[in-house]
Design an enzyme around this catalytic site. Structure first.
Site, PDB file in Angstrom:
ATOM      1  N   HIS A  27      18.416  -1.922  -0.364  1.00 43.19           N
ATOM      2  CA  HIS A  27      19.369  -0.951   0.186  1.00 43.19           C
ATOM      3  C   HIS A  27      18.771  -0.155   1.342  1.00 43.19           C
ATOM      4  CE1 HIS A  27      22.320  -0.736  -3.491  1.00 43.19           C
ATOM      5  NE2 HIS A  27      22.331  -1.904  -2.867  1.00 43.19           N
ATOM      6  N   HIS A  83      24.511 -11.219  -5.508  1.00 45.03           N
ATOM      7  CA  HIS A  83      25.718 -11.347  -6.309  1.00 45.03           C
ATOM      8  C   HIS A  83      25.940 -12.772  -6.785  1.00 45.03           C
ATOM      9  CE1 HIS A  83      27.919  -7.347  -5.276  1.00 45.03           C
ATOM     10  NE2 HIS A  83      26.604  -7.178  -5.363  1.00 45.03           N
ATOM     11  N   ASP A 118      12.248  -1.073   5.575  1.00 41.35           N
ATOM     12  CA  ASP A 118      11.061  -0.262   5.326  1.00 41.35           C
ATOM     13  C   ASP A 118      11.205   0.460   3.989  1.00 41.35           C
ATOM     14  OD1 ASP A 118      12.853   1.863   5.802  1.00 41.35           O
ATOM     15  OD2 ASP A 118      12.279   1.996   7.921  1.00 41.35           O
ATOM     16  N   ASN A 135      33.082  -7.679  -5.614  1.00 43.65           N
ATOM     17  CA  ASN A 135      33.139  -8.448  -4.366  1.00 43.65           C
ATOM     18  C   ASN A 135      34.402  -8.232  -3.554  1.00 43.65           C
ATOM     19  OD1 ASN A 135      30.649  -9.687  -4.992  1.00 43.65           O
ATOM     20  ND2 ASN A 135      31.668 -11.275  -6.203  1.00 43.65           N
ATOM     21  N   ARG A 170      23.111  -9.470   0.249  1.00 41.58           N
ATOM     22  CA  ARG A 170      23.929  -9.062  -0.897  1.00 41.58           C
ATOM     23  C   ARG A 170      24.635 -10.255  -1.535  1.00 41.58           C
ATOM     24  NH1 ARG A 170      29.334  -6.507  -1.381  1.00 41.58           N
ATOM     25  NH2 ARG A 170      29.310  -5.055  -3.151  1.00 41.58           N
TER      26      ARG A 170
END
Length: 320
Positions: free
Chosen positions: A193, A66, A248, A94, A62
């Site tokens: 995600h 960002h 996955d 953040n 992440r």
């Protein structure tokens, strides 16, 4: 990941030309002679951090997202505030959620011991993001390198460039196109995600107020995320309830079953233009992973500092 003006939507080709001209200087063999041990050094640190806390892999990934979305992949997100600028760590996307800075510090220390003054923090973050994906069984790829580090950061740019979990599909598409990324890239990168967790503040409105959500799924997380703001705000839920520590394609299967945790997640499968791609990824993990790799490489090409621009920071938190 906050809003980007729809004005940018008309300029994807122009942005793509800018990105392409800069990224042409990046190469997978950049450190072959100057720091041949860089990959082993970074991998060891990443895997050690993930072994201590599985969530850290998603946190490092992440950070790379960002960082790249704010003035390019230049490690600006790693800079602490100074008297001269307000950094990105306390931007809306953040604040109290971006994490993994100590892991990057440890990696940088190890890399500096191996090859002093050679490897940029921006490249450390790019390699660490790849290794974080691999640590969860995700795909491997050759990372293009040669980035240098920014000497400044911008909280304002972070507030306007990082897509938010409240975005609808149109705003998500606009935000990604502003970075020269396609709709296909948007869906593929959202597949990141498949690992990680989100705070109650990011999904409270979805589990209480939205109708395109599986009832059992919503009820499950309501028990851990009270309706009242300020209560349980930092309680966590996995972005992929099914296989939270495996890279996955279950994230996409979840969307089809209306089990996207964030509003922005479920927007990818909500009767819109991205439904077909979500379906395809839900049925073919190999294609998802291949497209994810291509999109990660493309994102890593966003406006890198190269040549004599920027610097090679000794400490990722501050300029030299």
């Amino acid at each position: 990941m906050a809003s980007a003006s729809t004005l940018f939507v008309v300029f994807p080709l122009f942005l793509g030309l800018l990105i392409g001209s800069s990224s042409a200087q990046l190469t997978t063999g950049f450190y072959c002679k100057s720091c041949p041990s860089v990959f082993k050094t970074i991998q060891a640190q990443v895997w050690s951090a993930v072994a201590k806390e599985a969530r850290m892999g998603a946190s490092v990934l992440r950070l790379f997202f960002h960082d790249c979305f704010v003035n390019g992949c230049d490690a600006s997100i790693l800079l602490d505030d100074t008297p001269n600028f307000i950094g990105e760590k306390n931007a809306a996307a953040n604040r109290n959620s971006a994490r993994g800075f100590e892991v990057i510090d440890a990696i940088k220390t190890a890399v500096e011991q191996a090859c002093p003054g050679v490897v940029s923090c921006a490249d450390v973050l790019a390699i660490a993001a790849r290794d974080s994906v691999v640590a969860f069984g995700g795909p491997n790829w050759d990372v293009k390198l040669g980035r240098r580090d920014a000497r400044t950061a911008s909280q304002a740019a972070a507030n306007s460039s990082i897509p938010a979990p409240t975005f609808n599909l149109s705003r998500l598409i606009s935000s990604f196109q502003a970075q020269g990324l396609s709709v296909k890239d948007l869906v593929a990168l959202s597949g990141g995600h498949t690992i990680g967790q989100a705070r109650c503040t990011s999904f409270r409105s979805r589990i209480y107020n939205e109708t395109n959500i599986d009832t059992f799924y919503a009820t499950t997380w309501q028990a851990n995320c009270p309706r009242t703001s300020g209560s349980g705000d930092n309680n966590l839920a996995p972005l992929d309830m099914k296989t939270p520590t495996s890279f996955d394609n279950h994230y996409f299967k979840n969307l089809i079953n209306q089990r996207g945790l964030l509003h922005s997640d479920q927007q990818l499968f909500n009767g819109g233009s991205t439904d077909a791609q979500v379906k395809a990824y839900s049925q073919d993990a190999k294609t998802f992973k291949a497209d994810f790799v291509a999109a990660m490489i493309k994102m890593g090409d966003i406006k890198p500092l190269t040549g004599s621009n920027g610097e090679i920071r000794k400490n990722c938190r501050k300029i030299n």
